[in-house]
Write a protein that holds these residues in place. Sequence first.
Motif, PDB file in Angstrom:
ATOM      1  N   VAL A   1     -31.022 -29.220  -1.362  1.00  0.00           N
ATOM      2  CA  VAL A   1     -30.437 -29.903  -2.783  1.00  0.00           C
ATOM      3  C   VAL A   1     -30.693 -31.352  -2.644  1.00  0.00           C
TER       4      VAL A   1
ATOM      5  N   LEU B   1     -27.372 -24.440  -8.861  1.00  0.00           N
ATOM      6  CA  LEU B   1     -27.229 -24.084  -7.408  1.00  0.00           C
ATOM      7  C   LEU B   1     -26.576 -22.782  -7.259  1.00  0.00           C
TER       8      LEU B   1
ATOM      9  N   VAL C   1     -31.676 -23.882   1.844  1.00  0.00           N
ATOM     10  CA  VAL C   1     -31.540 -24.361   0.591  1.00  0.00           C
ATOM     11  C   VAL C   1     -31.587 -25.932   0.701  1.00  0.00           C
TER      12      VAL C   1
ATOM     13  N   ILE D   1     -33.680 -27.744  -6.553  1.00  0.00           N
ATOM     14  CA  ILE D   1     -33.192 -27.049  -5.623  1.00  0.00           C
ATOM     15  C   ILE D   1     -34.649 -26.407  -4.909  1.00  0.00           C
TER      16      ILE D   1
END
Length: 127
Positions: free
Chosen positions: A29, A41, A27, A15
Amino acid sequence: MDTVAAAQGKPTLQIGVEPVGRAEVTVSVHGELDCATADQLRSAITELLNRGGLTAIGLDLRGLTFIDSSGIGTLVVAQRICQQVGVRMRLTAVNAFAARVLGVVGVDAALGLPATAGAPAALVGAD
């Protein structure tokens, strides 16, 4: 990538958080968002909300290689919590895999994925 976890066959999740503006972050991922990694997360988003000063969180799912119901649930709950505290959370970039899974489950629109995301050309930030 956590090479030790990967070598042991454990799911990995990376992340990254990047400021986009004064009150917005993205953000990113990468990896598998599932029952083994969803808490990472959840923690990252909670930390962002707790520090305050944000008006928007963008989620970049281009690096997502797998997502299960726990991962989907984490995204949906994060969306609701963000809405409750006045922070806009939306998908800013997805790959075809993530768009398909979120569309099949029926949470794509709630997470801010454009209705035309089924078409590869319409994917924001698509690979």
